[in-house]
Each structure stands twice: as C-alpha cells, then as structure tokens.
Design a protein around this motif. Structure first.
Motif, short mmCIF file in Angstrom:
data_model
loop_
_atom_site.label_atom_id
_atom_site.label_comp_id
_atom_site.label_asym_id
_atom_site.label_seq_id
_atom_site.Cartn_x
_atom_site.Cartn_y
_atom_site.Cartn_z
N ASN A 766 -1.65 -55.94 -20.26
CA ASN A 766 -0.47 -56.46 -20.01
C ASN A 766 0.24 -56.88 -21.39
OD1 ASN A 766 -0.63 -56.10 -17.17
ND2 ASN A 766 -2.02 -58.06 -17.31
N GLY A 767 -0.05 -56.71 -22.34
CA GLY A 767 0.42 -57.09 -23.72
C GLY A 767 0.73 -58.74 -23.94
N VAL A 768 0.17 -59.44 -23.28
CA VAL A 768 0.31 -60.90 -23.24
C VAL A 768 -0.62 -61.74 -24.08
CG1 VAL A 768 0.83 -63.00 -21.68
CG2 VAL A 768 1.70 -60.79 -20.71
N ASN A 801 -1.86 -49.94 -23.63
CA ASN A 801 -0.43 -50.18 -22.97
C ASN A 801 0.55 -49.48 -23.89
OD1 ASN A 801 -0.51 -51.90 -25.02
ND2 ASN A 801 0.75 -53.56 -24.01
N ALA A 803 1.45 -49.99 -26.90
CA ALA A 803 2.49 -51.00 -27.50
C ALA A 803 1.89 -51.27 -28.93
CB ALA A 803 2.59 -52.40 -26.77
N ASN A 815 -0.44 -57.08 -28.72
CA ASN A 815 0.13 -55.37 -28.57
C ASN A 815 1.46 -55.64 -27.64
OD1 ASN A 815 -2.13 -56.38 -26.94
ND2 ASN A 815 -1.79 -54.58 -25.61
N ASN A 816 2.39 -56.00 -28.17
CA ASN A 816 3.41 -56.40 -27.12
C ASN A 816 4.93 -55.49 -28.05
OD1 ASN A 816 5.91 -57.91 -26.20
ND2 ASN A 816 4.26 -58.20 -24.79
C1 LIG Z 1 5.48 -58.11 -23.54
O1 LIG Z 1 4.98 -59.58 -23.12
C2 LIG Z 1 5.88 -59.75 -21.93
C3 LIG Z 1 5.38 -61.02 -21.56
O2 LIG Z 1 5.42 -62.00 -22.20
C4 LIG Z 1 5.40 -58.80 -20.69
O3 LIG Z 1 6.32 -59.07 -19.88
C5 LIG Z 1 5.73 -57.41 -21.26
O4 LIG Z 1 5.23 -56.36 -20.44
C6 LIG Z 1 4.85 -57.08 -22.57
N1 LIG Z 1 5.20 -55.98 -23.09
C7 LIG Z 1 4.42 -55.09 -23.46
C8 LIG Z 1 4.89 -53.58 -24.02
O5 LIG Z 1 3.13 -55.08 -22.83
#
Ligand SMILES: *[C@@H]1O[C@H](CO)[C@@H](O)[C@H](O)[C@H]1NC(C)=O
Ligand SMILES: *[C@@H]1O[C@H](CO)[C@@H](O)[C@H](O)[C@H]1NC(C)=O
Ligand SMILES: *[C@@H]1O[C@H](CO)[C@@H](O)[C@H](O)[C@H]1NC(C)=O
Ligand SMILES: *[C@@H]1O[C@H](CO)[C@@H](O)[C@H](O)[C@H]1NC(C)=O
Ligand SMILES: *[C@@H]1O[C@H](CO)[C@@H](O)[C@H](O)[C@H]1NC(C)=O
Ligand SMILES: *[C@@H]1O[C@H](CO)[C@@H](O)[C@H](O)[C@H]1NC(C)=O
Length: 830
Positions: A766-768, A801, A803, A815-816
C-alpha cells in the motif's frame, strides 16, 4: 436393435451398454498408500442392480447422488429433468435472460411422466444401464415394470416404454388448458388416438403413442390412461416455429435408446462418432445438434424449422443414426515447436539459474496447490533441457522426486491418496468425509484439474529418470485411469470421468450438493488435465492412449473456444450467445448447465476471469489461444493491466497467452512484474515468449537494465546513510555510518539484504509503511528495481506497487513516490 435385445445385452452388474473403442490403460487393483475407504456420500438405490465404478461427474449424476436422489439435472438437453419417486419430471426453460453478467435459463418443470401403479418409493426406480452420454431409468412395482425411459441428450422427444402399466401424465406447469385444441376442465374428458397436442402454461407438447391408439382421460391436472398400455410413448415440446409440429410428427416413429462412442485416427486427424442405438426403421433418427457439433459434423443433413434455445445456443436437428465429427489433433508434446529466440536466451538462463537454485521441496498439503507447484517445477526441467543445462535438469528432478516421495507415506501425512469404494476412484483421503478439503476432491470435484498437474509432473520426472518411473509407474497410472480411463473393461474406474461427450467438454462438479447443477470455471486447467494425460501416454509409449489423450485435449479446447471464449465482433449467426451484451464481456468465467457468465466463484476482476481460462500456460496451448479471443480480451482487461492493485500473477499469465499475437508487447509489459502465481515463473514466461510464432519477426526480448550487485551502504542526498537494525528494522536515512546491504539478482529486479541481520528489505504493497529489513526470504514484496541515473545516483522502485522510494518527515524510506519524486541515492561499495 429391438428393445428386448437391448435389455438382454446388458451384462449383469455392469451398467455400461457399450465398450469404448480402445482397451483399458490397466485393470489392476488400485493399491494406494491410503488404502480403500468409502466417502460420506454413497450412491443411492438408483444403482441398486449395479456395483461400482459409477459415473460421478456427468449430467445425470443427480439421479443417484445423496442425500435424496431428487436433484434437477440439466439434461437430457434440450430438457432438464428430475427422477423423483413419483415419476420423471422434465421441462424446458421459457425464460432465458441476460442479467448484465450471465445468460440464465431458469429451471422449469413442465410435465411429470409416470404410471398409476407406481408405488412412489425411492427404491421403485433405478437405472438399468448407461453409456458415455445417456442413461436408462426403469420405474417398477412388485407387479413388474411400469416403464423405462431412455434419456438421450439431443433428442427433442422424451421417450418412455410402458409395460402393461397405466399412463399417468401430470402437468407441472399450470393447468392443462387444452388437448387437441379442445379446452379441458376438471370434469374428465376422454381423447383417443396415437397423437395428442396438450397445452399447459409452458406451451404445447406433442404426445405420440407408438404402441397403437390409446385413450387418455384429461382433467386440468392429469392425463390418465383408461387401460394399461404397452409400447413407446413420446413427448416433445412444440416450438413457436410454424413448422415444428410437422417435423416432430414426421420423425416421431424412430427413437434412440442409447449411443455408442467411437473414434478413429488418421495421422493428426480424428473422427469422433456417435452411433445411436435406434428403434424404428421408417425414418432416420432426428437428433439435435449444438453449435460445436455443427463446426465438426461430416456431411450433416440438417432439417430447418425446429430449434430449441439452450445455454449453449440453438439446438438444431440433424438426420441420421450416426454422426461423425472431425477434429484436428495437437502435435505438440513436451516442448514448444521452436527454439527460443536468441534475444531472450541470456535472460532465460539468468532466471533459470536463480529459480533452480531457489527451489524448495513442496510438501503436499493437498492435490491442487501441490500439483501446480509440481508441474511448474517440471516445466523448469524441460526449459533447462532445451537450454542445454542437464546439470539444472538433474537439480530440478531431484527436488521433484523428494516432493513426490511424500505421496508414499499415506495416512500419517496431512493428505494422501486412497481408493474410494462407493463410486470408484482415487480421492484425497481426508477429503472423503469433508467436502471443504481440496475443493471437494473426495466428492469427485475437479479431478481432471488435480490429476492433470500430477501426471504432467510425473511424466517429466519419468522422462529423465527411468528407474523412478519403474518404481512409480503403477501409482501414477492409477491417476491416469481416474481421469482418462478409455474403457468399460477397467473394473475400477468409470470412463473419462469428467467428460460430457455430448456437451463436448468436461464438468468440474462431482457428487457434492446432491449432484445437481454442473459447472466448470477453470477451462485452462481442464485442458491441462488432458495434456497431463498426453504426456503420461508419451511415457507409456502407447499410441492408442496417446491418440485418446489427444482427442480429449482437442475436443476440450474446441468446446472452450465455443463456449468460454467470446467474440464481441463476431457476426456468426451460429454463436451460442446471441446476446451481444454477453459477448462484449469477452470471456465466460463459468459455464454451467442453466447459465453461463463472466463471473467466478472466487474473483470478480476481469484479469482473473481471463487468466483462469488461460492457465497453466504451456506450449501446447498455442492451439487454445486464438487471436480473435486474445485481441478482444486484451482490450477488455487493458485498464487492469496498468493497475498496480491487480495481481501480477494474473498479468503474467495474460502476457504469456497474449504473446501468441504480439510477443514484443508481452515482453515489455512483463518487465514490470514481481509475482508469477502458482503455475508459472520468470523462466517459464521468458521461454514461452521466446518460442512464439512471432508474426513481426522482430526481436522479442530487449536488454533490461539490471540492478547493481554487491555490498553497499546507501547515502541519501542530505549526506546521511540508511540504517536498519534488528531492534529497529525500518530503513531510515539518519545515520552517519550506514548498514551494509547486499544487492542481488532476482527475476524482475533484485533483492536488498541487510547483511547485519540477514533480513531482506520488504515493501508495503500500500506504500504506507516504511521499507523494513524484516523477511527471511525474498519474494514479490522484496523485489526492487534499482536504476542508475545519468548523474550516477540511483532511484529505487518497489515492484509490489510500482512506486519509487522517497523519504518521509522522519527520514524513513517509503515506496510512495513517482519517478519525478524519487529520492536519488548514492551507493557506496563495501
Ligand atoms: C501513498 O500513501 C498514501 C497514504 O499515505 C496512499 O493512499 C497512497 O496509495 C500511497 N501511494 C502509493 C503509490 O502507494
Ligand atoms: C429412501 O427412503 C427411505 C425411507 O423413507 C429413507 O430413509 C432414505 O434416506 C431414502 N434414501 C434416499 C437416497 O433418498
Ligand atoms: C420464439 O421463441 C423464442 C425464444 O423462446 C423467441 O426469442 C422468439 O421471439 C419467438 N418467436 C416468435 C415468432 O414468437
Ligand atoms: C487431415 O485433415 C486435413 C483437413 O481436413 C486434411 O487436409 C488432411 O488431408 C487430413 N490428413 C489425414 C492424414 O487424413
Ligand atoms: C508497470 O506497471 C505499472 C502499474 O502496475 C504501469 O502503470 C506501467 O505502465 C507498467 N510499465 C510497463 C513498462 O509496462
Ligand atoms: C557482502 O557481505 C556479506 C556479509 O558481510 C559477505 O558474506 C559477502 O561475501 C559480501 N558479498 C560481497 C559480494 O562482497
């Protein structure tokens, strides 16, 4: 053949009317580690005159399955029926509709056929025999036989043979409105003749007596004979075509009592023959065909003006007591028919070496998941062989042999094979009393899926280790007999367990849930079942069994292309699915007997629905993946293929199948994935793409940037180093001397190992949550692409993901980010 001769010909305690064309694979008593056991769903009194083996998977098993033998079964098409204590009920759905996902023909009973003297107990009807398509049921009383009914799929008539019994026909669909055009009331009215037209809420049926004139007394609910009757009585739905009644009249005097299945081979062509046992010589048999028959019938003589709409499309009549259907057989066996293209060989070898080095011995927990792993390993051995790496072949084979050896342990193990004595077959022992184990294997669900994987893997071991084959041949052969027995002379197994020869394909459903509605949703795994049988036959070296397996494969594929693959742009007037809205969904997920639709029991994504009809991807499947279907389904799943929340395991399968059309695009798309699912791997994916027909002739694989390999510390732009400890495994860029990480190759990218803690860095899908060195093995979530930039720095992409790694407020790596947001790290060699 006269009816009497037919009945005499039925051998005592063997229900099968006819032997199939080739002999049994084996007839020896199954000797399995789990011994003999009976499952918790024994056959009912329907089989009172017979002993096993019994059919478990065909359209009529609901007549015999517990708890009450009263399921509505789909057949004999165009009808559906139920063999109740009170009589045989049957009907034909008036309600076909498209609900946005499926076409559905709701179950409907129109009439019950019986006789006044019927004692109405559950032991007063039974089968007197069956064959590969049809079944005969006898209703009887202590005074003698009441009637027999020959339930033969494709007959527009339901046929009953009365024996000095009083006809009793009961409307199951509203009041009887009229007989021969005359309104009936609750005051009985008599009608005499050899033909009647009766109308209730279902519509009109023609009733024919072939035993002379009868007198029926009609009320609004029943038609009752005024005396006992001897001879055949036939009922057929008159359709709304103006010609239908005249056609039914013309051919009513000739009726089928069963059918012989035969086949012959000429090189790579097969002719499948259905020869009906017919009574009556005045006219040829009038019998209904489905769209898949009409693609293959040799010199058919069609009759127009009578048709019945079923879930498989319109059934239309053909004249003749025998049908011949021609099929082209597959010629591919172990390997793809082309060498891998040179552009891919380096990457195939790199993936192969990694995957073989990382193989783990699969301990069986069931047949299904274990079988997928077993076959996947087998395919790695075959690729290693093609690549000239006999060292790797041996490594794979020894891991497979170790895994297979668990099957010899029997009951101490969580799962084991046993011979089930109630119906006759190999089952997952613990599943014999629990339908929730192994997808109902103990209740005869999914055997062709499960045993196909096992046969495939075992055949590959045997190919490279004849001593192993000699030691295991008997055991393996038991599984081949379970799904692929060709002959009634095998005393332990029914013929081609899962196959419905008239429907043209297999069913996955066994005897669970009363043996009612049939379904099959993993058509790819059904096809693979017969591929496994084919490879087994290759090892056996028996050309008859090879041809039989090729025929099973070719017919299953043809039916899948007919009923699972949809063609939105088709203007074929003979499509089974006239509803354009259904065809726009591009792939049927589940073909059942009363409905077919773009859905699955377990998933709703378009990719899942498509991929489960494609997998497992093997070289022989180039005969399955037709370009029109691939092109349509590719467009339909396009949005999901670029959606990171859709599993790579489905994307991998779709890319592999799509490579039949465009291997270059398939390759480019596949550079992005980090999970391959239970039936494939990076090696198998690359090998498959590399061995396609490749219409454009261009290079299929291109060099992909590989991750740096070696030991490094990681420095962030602010000069701080990334650290991670056993106590605080999250990666954080706040240290003055960083942790040493070991970067290594993995299929699709690479892994990052914390050398201090021996834990792999993992990424949150989830990239969190931040990256953390917290996994002992590297799999999909531990796969990264580490890509050098023109200034010498690196960006890190988490494949889970797609990212890029950025720093959060406290300096943790997450990884966001997008590529534009990615932090540029410096790798310092150690
Ligand atoms: C980045 O983090 C946010 C929550 O903080 C989440 O909603 C989002 O999906 C994440 N993006 C990726 C690419 O994982
Ligand atoms: C048959 O009927 C008997 C007596 O009613 C009942 O005990 C038994 O369960 C029934 N069996 C089946 C298979 O319906
Ligand atoms: C005949 O019946 C079919 C299906 O039941 C229906 O689609 C069709 O419109 C009917 N035709 C006529 C002429 O009523
Ligand atoms: C097989 O069928 C094809 C197509 O119908 C035909 O051209 C060919 O001659 C047949 N081959 C044999 C050996 O019968
Ligand atoms: C990689 O995957 C992401 C989403 O999963 C997608 O947006 C991107 O286009 C893919 N790249 C390639 C080369 O297919
Ligand atoms: C990386 O470091 C580990 C642990 O110190 C060591 O065992 C390994 O040999 C090193 N690898 C390389 C390529 O230097």
């Amino acid at each position: 053949m006269s009816l009497r001769a037919l009945r005499v010909a039925v051998p005592l305690l063997c229900g099968w009317f006819v032997a199939a064309a080739i002999g049994p694979i084996d007839t020896s008593t199954p000797s399995l580690p789990g011994g003999n056991l009976a499952n918790a769903a024994p056959p009912g009194p329907f089989f009172q005159d017979f002993k096993p083996p019994f059919p478990t998977t065909g359209w009529w098993v609901g007549f015999a399955a517990p708890p009450s033998q009263n399921s509505v079964v789909a057949g004999p098409f165009p009808y559906m029926s139920a063999a109740l204590n009170t009589g045989l009920q049957f009907g034909l759905s008036n309600n076909r509709h498209f609900d946005g996902t499926s076409i559905i023909q709701t179950t409907q009973m129109d009439w019950q056929v019986s006789y006044v003297e019927n004692p109405n107990t559950n032991t007063s009807h039974k089968t007197t025999g069956w064959d590969t398509q049809s079944v005969t049921i006898q209703y009887f009383a202590s005074s003698g036989i009441g009637f027999e009914t020959f339930l033969v799929p494709g007959s527009p008539y339901i046929t009953l043979y009365y024996h000095t019994a009083t006809i009793l026909l009961t409307s199951e669909n509203g009041n009887i409105q009229s007989v021969n055009g005359a309104t009936v009331t609750s005051n009985p009215t008599s009608f005499t003749g050899t033909k009647f037209v009766v109308t209730n809420s279902a519509g009109s049926y023609a009733i024919y007596s072939l035993g002379g004139a009868v007198t029926l007394s009609a009320t609004t609910s029943t038609l009752t004979g005024t005396t006992t009757f001897n001879g055949p009585l036939r009922l057929a739905r008159i359709t709304n075509e103006t010609t239908s009644e005249a056609i039914l009249d013309e051919y009513a005097a000739t009726y089928p009592t069963g059918v012989s299945l035969d086949y012959s081979f000429s090189g790579d062509n097969a002719t499948l023959s259905f020869a009906w046992n017919v009574v009556g010589t005045g006219t040829p048999l009038l019998h209904l065909s489905w769209p898949h028959h009409r693609k293959h019938l040799v010199s058919p003589q069609y009759v127009s003006g009578l048709s019945y709409l079923t879930t498989k499309g319109y059934m239309k009549p053909v004249l003749g007591n025998t049908w011949h259907l021609s099929y082209a057989l597959p010629t591919i066996t172990w390997q793809a028919p082309r060498a891998p293209q040179a552009s891919c060989t380096q990457q195939i070898l790199e993936a192969l070496e990694y995957e073989v080095a990382n193989l783990a011995v699969a301990v069986p927990g069931d047949f299904y998941y274990w079988g997928k792993e077993f076959q996947t390993m087998a395919r790695l051995a075959l690729v290693a062989d093609t690549m000239g790496r006999s060292d790797l072949v041996s490594s794979v084979i020894s891991v497979m042999e170790e895994s297979f050896a668990y099957w010899h342990n029997g009951a101490p193990q969580a799962t084991y094979a046993a011979y089930e004595t109630g119906w006759g077959g190999v089952v997952d022992g613990p599943g014999a009393s629990n339908v929730n184990i192994d997808f109902g294997n103990g209740y005869y669900n999914d055997h062709h899926f499960h045993y196909g994987y096992m046969l495939h893997g075992a055949a590959v071991i045997a190919k490279y280790d004849s001593a192993w084959w000699n030691a295991n041949k008997q055991f393996i052969t038991t599984f081949a007999r379970d799904i692929g027995n060709p002959s009634t002379q095998d005393p332990y197994f029914t013929v081609a367990r899962c196959r419905d020869w008239f429907a043209g394909h297999s069913w996955a459903s066994g005897i669970a849930n009363g043996g009612g509605t049939r379904d099959q949703e993993s058509s790819g795994e059904a096809i693979n079942g017969y591929y496994g049988l084919l490879l087994f036959a290759e090892i056996l070296g028996n050309q008859d069994v090879i041809n039989w397996a090729r025929l099973l494969w070719a017919t299953e594929v043809d039916a899948v292309q007919s009923y699972w693959h949809l063609y939105p742009n088709s203007n074929d007037p003979d499509t089974p699915y006239p509803e354009a809205g259904l065809r726009a969904l591009t792939t049927i997920g589940n073909v059942e007997d009363y409905q077919a639709g773009a859905w699955l029991f377990w998933g709703s994504q378009r990719s899942e629905i498509a991929a489960i009809q494609m997998l497992p991807v093997t070289p022989i499947n180039e005969g399955l993946y037709d370009a029109a279907w691939l092109t349509g389904s590719w467009a339909y799943v396009a949005n999901e293929l670029v959606d990171p929340s859709v599993g790579d395991e489905w994307k991998a399968v779709i890319y592999m199948a799509y490579s039949e059309v465009d291997p270059q695009t398939a390759f480019q798309r596949s550079t992005n994935i980090s999970a391959w699912g239970g039936t494939t791997s990076q090696t198998l994916l690359l090998y498959h793409l590399a061995t396609r027909k490749n219409p454009s002739g261009q290079n299929i694989c291109t060099a992909t940037a590989s991750n740096p390999v070696g030991n490094f510390t990681i420095r962030a732009p602010n000069g701080k180093f990334v650290s991670s400890t056993a106590a605080a495994p999250n990666l954080v860029a706040t240290a003055t001397t960083g942790t040493v990480f070991s970067f290594a190759y993995m299929p699709g990218g690479g892994s990052i190992l914390n050398t201090a803690t021996s834990q792999y860095v993992t990424a949150d899908p989830n990239g969190v949550a931040p990256l953390a060195a917290a996994r002992t093995v590297a799999q999909a979530w531990e796969t990264f692409k580490v890509v050098q930039q023109t200034d010498g720095t690196y960006v890190i992409e988490a494949l889970v993901n797609s990212a890029y790694v950025i720093l959060d407020g406290s300096g943790e790596l997450v990884n966001n980010g997008t590529l534009a947001q990615a932090v540029h790290f410096t790798l310092v060699s150690h």
